[in-house]
Scaffold this active site. Structure first.
Site, PDB file in Angstrom:
ATOM      1  N   HIS A 200       0.387  -1.658  -0.365  1.00  0.00           N
ATOM      2  CA  HIS A 200      -0.092  -0.265  -0.049  1.00  0.00           C
ATOM      3  C   HIS A 200       0.744   1.611  -0.048  1.00  0.00           C
ATOM      4  O   HIS A 200       0.660   2.506  -0.577  1.00  0.00           O
ATOM      5  CB  HIS A 200      -1.131   0.031   1.318  1.00  0.00           C
ATOM      6  CG  HIS A 200      -2.038  -1.230   1.218  1.00  0.00           C
ATOM      7  ND1 HIS A 200      -2.433  -1.279   0.367  1.00  0.00           N
ATOM      8  CD2 HIS A 200      -2.134  -2.420   2.007  1.00  0.00           C
ATOM      9  CE1 HIS A 200      -3.793  -2.231   0.289  1.00  0.00           C
ATOM     10  NE2 HIS A 200      -2.998  -2.957   1.502  1.00  0.00           N
ATOM     11  N   ASP A 236      -2.447 -10.465  -2.294  1.00  0.00           N
ATOM     12  CA  ASP A 236      -2.948  -9.858  -1.419  1.00  0.00           C
ATOM     13  C   ASP A 236      -4.418 -10.015  -1.209  1.00  0.00           C
ATOM     14  O   ASP A 236      -5.071  -9.672  -2.368  1.00  0.00           O
ATOM     15  CB  ASP A 236      -1.934  -8.876  -0.698  1.00  0.00           C
ATOM     16  CG  ASP A 236      -2.970  -8.440   0.533  1.00  0.00           C
ATOM     17  OD1 ASP A 236      -1.984  -8.671   1.240  1.00  0.00           O
ATOM     18  OD2 ASP A 236      -4.017  -7.533   0.600  1.00  0.00           O
ATOM     19  N   HIS A 238      -5.945  -7.363  -0.874  1.00  0.00           N
ATOM     20  CA  HIS A 238      -6.545  -6.430  -0.424  1.00  0.00           C
ATOM     21  C   HIS A 238      -5.398  -5.270  -2.187  1.00  0.00           C
ATOM     22  O   HIS A 238      -4.541  -5.756  -2.123  1.00  0.00           O
ATOM     23  CB  HIS A 238      -5.690  -4.871   0.515  1.00  0.00           C
ATOM     24  CG  HIS A 238      -7.020  -5.802   2.169  1.00  0.00           C
ATOM     25  ND1 HIS A 238      -6.335  -6.302   2.706  1.00  0.00           N
ATOM     26  CD2 HIS A 238      -7.236  -4.644   2.354  1.00  0.00           C
ATOM     27  CE1 HIS A 238      -6.508  -6.203   3.340  1.00  0.00           C
ATOM     28  NE2 HIS A 238      -7.596  -5.742   3.377  1.00  0.00           N
ATOM     29  N   ASP A 325      -4.370 -13.600   3.500  1.00  0.00           N
ATOM     30  CA  ASP A 325      -5.215 -12.413   3.700  1.00  0.00           C
ATOM     31  C   ASP A 325      -6.395 -12.530   3.181  1.00  0.00           C
ATOM     32  O   ASP A 325      -7.955 -12.740   3.631  1.00  0.00           O
ATOM     33  CB  ASP A 325      -5.422 -11.473   4.469  1.00  0.00           C
ATOM     34  CG  ASP A 325      -4.954 -10.211   2.771  1.00  0.00           C
ATOM     35  OD1 ASP A 325      -4.387 -10.741   2.053  1.00  0.00           O
ATOM     36  OD2 ASP A 325      -4.567  -8.870   3.287  1.00  0.00           O
TER      37      ASP A 325
HETATM   38  C1  OKP Z   1      -3.123  -4.304   4.750  1.00  0.00           C
HETATM   39  B1  OKP Z   1      -2.482  -5.323   3.475  1.00  0.00           B
HETATM   40  C2  OKP Z   1      -9.672  -3.138   9.662  1.00  0.00           C
HETATM   41  C3  OKP Z   1      -9.466  -1.787   8.419  1.00  0.00           C
HETATM   42  C4  OKP Z   1      -8.844  -1.680   7.331  1.00  0.00           C
HETATM   43  C5  OKP Z   1      -6.658  -1.658   6.389  1.00  0.00           C
HETATM   44  C6  OKP Z   1      -6.413  -2.681   5.927  1.00  0.00           C
HETATM   45  C7  OKP Z   1      -4.720  -2.824   5.559  1.00  0.00           C
HETATM   46  C8  OKP Z   1      -4.614  -3.867   4.489  1.00  0.00           C
HETATM   47  N1  OKP Z   1     -10.103  -2.669  10.357  1.00  0.00           N
HETATM   48  N2  OKP Z   1      -8.182  -1.320   7.616  1.00  0.00           N
HETATM   49  O1  OKP Z   1      -3.080  -5.282   2.486  1.00  0.00           O
HETATM   50  O2  OKP Z   1      -3.379  -7.098   4.413  1.00  0.00           O
HETATM   51 ZN    ZN Z   2      -3.619  -7.700   2.463  1.00  0.00          ZN
END
Ligand code: OKP
Ligand code: ZN
Length: 381
Positions: A200, A236, A238, A325
């Site tokens: 990110h 990932d 996200h 994840d």
């Molecule tokens: C980082 B990576 C959760 C809200 C989401 C940000 C997630 C970042 C993920 N309570 N917060 O891509 O695994």
């Molecule tokens: Zn992620």
């Protein structure tokens, strides 16, 4: 899960049968003759980045991105004896500046001391941003005020900056660079086991638990080492908005990402299918957003699409942003992959046949993150 029994004769060649003497200390393990095909570079300083709270629905909640995540992966690697584990080698600042702006790097390196200089009591808690320059504001003038600079260089309030963030993130960059160097020197694959994650983080911003973009360092290092075309595959949950932004106008680095649809999923403001690259990089970006609940049978169809595109691009090396994840039990994500699916994933990544750097990203089901990540690596190896 694969049976490891067939590796025993290899262990027995080791002069002292060190594998029988019980677990070795974290990050100190060097077991010869085990699995030359997969070397891991683990971050000796990752636990120095230990955020306390992230902002969620108007409250500070305990961080999901915890040191135990990386410890679990390392423990599982050692349990399965999956290759050699080393510490990274040092790299000069120029390697960091190949991806991030000098201004941003200077900020990150000095942020904690500035935070504590405002008030010594600040040392008791992490720094979080609370104000950002959105549309119509100036981002070209660096404010003197610390809170303002936190906002200038970030995009969310979920990524606490702590006393050890810089040291941990910097050592993580060196893990990614060391893994890329290993592959540049001819290794089939190498794994950067580090946190905080990186995908990110953009050229001049942190967010999404990420500060330095580890996968981007690996890709750029492979480019600098003579690979003309490099592909990054981000699996990932996200969308890797930072990686995409870094390479968006670059014709030499292809970015493909499988992720939760940003209409409903973090990071929300990037990762749509119509983002295909810009300028000389037009056609070198591929986003494959999928709905919550996606299972491996459907996810792997998207993987087919991404791998075919990477092949068409003519990549000479591959960097995988390896977040797990996508697991059904992940507390902050919405896909439904099972632990065995990560074996299939590893086989598919290996079948691409490219020299590959795998970089650890997300995965927040702490009890399963080791098994899931190492399933990918073991199947690959
Ligand atoms: C980082 B990576 C959760 C809200 C989401 C940000 C997630 C970042 C993920 N309570 N917060 O891509 O695994
Ligand atoms: Zn992620």
């Amino acid at each position: 899960m694969l049976d490891l029994f067939d590796r025993r004769p290899i262990f027995l060649k080791s002069p002292k049968n060190r594998w029988r003497t019980g677990p070795l200390p974290p990050c100190k393990l060097v077991l010869p003759f085990i699995h030359p095909a997969m070397i891991t570079f683990c971050n000796p300083h990752h636990a120095l980045h230990q955020g306390q709270f992230e902002m969620f629905r108007g409250a500070l909640v305990p961080c999901h991105e915890v040191p135990a995540r990386a410890d679990q992966v390392l423990a599982e690697l050692q349990r399965r004896r999956l290759g050699e584990v080393r510490h990274p080698q040092p790299f000069a600042a120029a390697a960091l500046e190949s991806i991030h702006s000098p201004r941003y790097l200077r900020f990150l390196e000095t942020a904690w001391s500035q935070w504590v200089a405002i008030d010594p009591a600040n040392a008791a808690h992490d720094a979080l941003p609370s104000v950002w320059p959105t549309r119509g504001f100036r981002a070209d003038v660096e404010p003197d005020n610390f809170a303002a600079r936190m906002g200038l260089y970030s995009f969310d309030a979920g990524s606490p900056l702590t006393s050890g963030t810089w040291v941990a993130a910097r050592a993580g960059a060196e893990c990614a660079l060391s893994a890329a160097e290993q592959v540049a020197q001819g290794a089939r694959a190498a794994f950067a086991l580090t946190r905080p994650p990186g995908h990110h983080a953009g050229a001049d911003f942190f967010g999404g638990y990420c500060f330095l973009n580890n996968a981007a360092f690996a890709a750029q290092h492979l480019r600098n080492s003579g690979r003309e075309r490099v592909a990054i595959l981000d699996v990932d949950y996200h969308h890797g908005n930072g990686t995409q932004a870094i390479f968006y106008d670059r014709p030499d680095v292809f970015f493909a990402s499988l992720h939760g649809d940003p209409r409903t999923e973090y990071p929300f403001f990037l990762g749509h299918a119509d983002e295909t690259g810009h300028g000389a990089g037009q056609g070198t970006n591929l986003n494959l957003p999928m709905p919550r609940g996606t299972v491996y049978a459907d996810w792997s169809g998207a993987l087919d699409v991404a791998l075919a595109a990477i092949r068409r691009f003519g990549a000479q090396a591959l960097v995988v942003s390896l977040g797990v994840d996508t697991f059904v039990g992940d507390p902050i994500s919405g896909f439904a992959l099972r632990s065995d699916d990560y074996l299939r994933m590893g086989e598919r990544l290996e079948a691409v046949g490219l020299p590959t750097v795998l970089v650890f990203e997300g995965g927040y089901a702490v009890d399963a993150v080791g098994v899931n990540a190492v399933n990918v690596l073991q199947a690959f190896a």
